[in-house]
Design an enzyme around this catalytic site. Structure first.
Site: not given
Ligand code: SPV
Ligand code: MG
Length: 292
Positions: A46, A56, A157
């Protein structure tokens, strides 16, 4: 070759006092997180996507994520936990990419059970489709095989709660992934209260440690997570890039409004601070020794 940072991370997964990883998107932000005392760096997909101003959603290539992990791991001593999204394909892709991430210095890889290309878990109405359990078990087994003797942690995950499939499905997936060899299970939730996650943690067998990313339910602090006795690692998912966005916005706004850079001078890092983060002192040493 066994990786000492992977061993350190493994040792830090204490379910009564979880390790905390801070998100980073660059070597500089990784250095700041290390300086602040976090036990690990979260090489967040992200954050890196946001740094490039794209969603993302697997817009960036695997190579871009890999090179960022390499650049960060080279500049900090603490373990780097690499976000490899869905593994960029099937078990074959995973088998090729895990050694590359290990060679880049990753102490752990985190792989999620969504279809490729992924969508951000936190996006309202996002496309959250899960792959079949057996397929993801194959991807986990491929990751475990491909890491060799590095000791790199394979974190599975599950996005079952994110996809609205409920606790029973999430628990079943977590168990199946531990069965396939995962060292830890990341359970993600985007509910605004910790209820869903607390319930999952209480029901979890404890077969392997859990990993939480409490972005949506920040009320659940480190002490409360430790009291659950199931979570080995807490990830601050996106706090580096969000802090950077706020700081840049307010500085840019003020310079524009005041038509001068004088006002922000006392608020932003000094040039010397940035020199220090760049390793300027070490370069001075090299200059003294070798410049003739
Ligand atoms: C990220 O930080 O890239 C993650 C966590 O995978 S989330 O954005 O909450 O999916
Ligand atoms: Mg991620």
């Amino acid at each position: 070759m066994p990786d000492p940072r992977a061993a350190a991370l493994r040792a830090a997964l204490n379910v009564h006092r979880p390790a905390v990883a801070m998100a980073a998107h660059s070597p500089l932000s990784a250095r700041l997180a290390e300086e602040a005392g976090f036990e690990a760096i979260w090489a967040s997909g992200f954050e890196l996507s946001a740094l490039h101003a794209v969603p993302d959603a697997n817009i960036l290539s695997m190579g871009t994520q890999l090179e960022n992990v390499r650049a960060m791991a080279a500049m900090v001593r603490i373990p780097v936990v690499a976000d490899i999204d869905t593994g960029f394909g099937n078990a074959v892709n995973v088998h090729y990419l895990v050694p590359a991430f290990v060679a880049a210095g990753a102490a752990a890889v985190v792989m999620e059970d969504k279809t490729f290309p992924k969508d951000s878990s936190l996006r309202p109405g996002g496309r959250q489709h899960l792959v079949p359990v057996a397929e993801f078990q194959g991807k986990i087994a491929a990751a475990c095989d491909a890491r060799g003797d590095s000791g790199c942690l394979v974190v599975a995950r599950t996005e079952a709660l994110i996809a609205g499939q409920g606790e029973a499905e999430a628990l079943a997936r977590g168990e199946a992934y531990a069965e396939a060899g995962a060292d830890a299970v990341l359970i993600h939730s985007k509910q605004k209260t910790p209820d869903e996650i607390v319930s999952f943690c209480r029901a979890w067998s404890g077969r392997v440690p859990l990993v939480l990313v409490p972005t949506s339910y920040p009320q659940l602090d480190e002490a409360a997570i430790g009291a659950l006795g199931k979570v080995g690692l807490v990830i601050c998912g996106n706090h580096a890039i969000r802090a950077a966005v706020s700081a840049m916005r307010s500085t840019f706004k003020r310079i524009r409004a005041e038509r001068s850079i004088a006002g922000v001078e006392g608020e932003i890092a000094s040039v010397q601070e940035v020199f220090d983060l760049q390793g300027d002192a070490a370069m001075r040493g090299v200059e003294k020794r070798f410049l003739r």
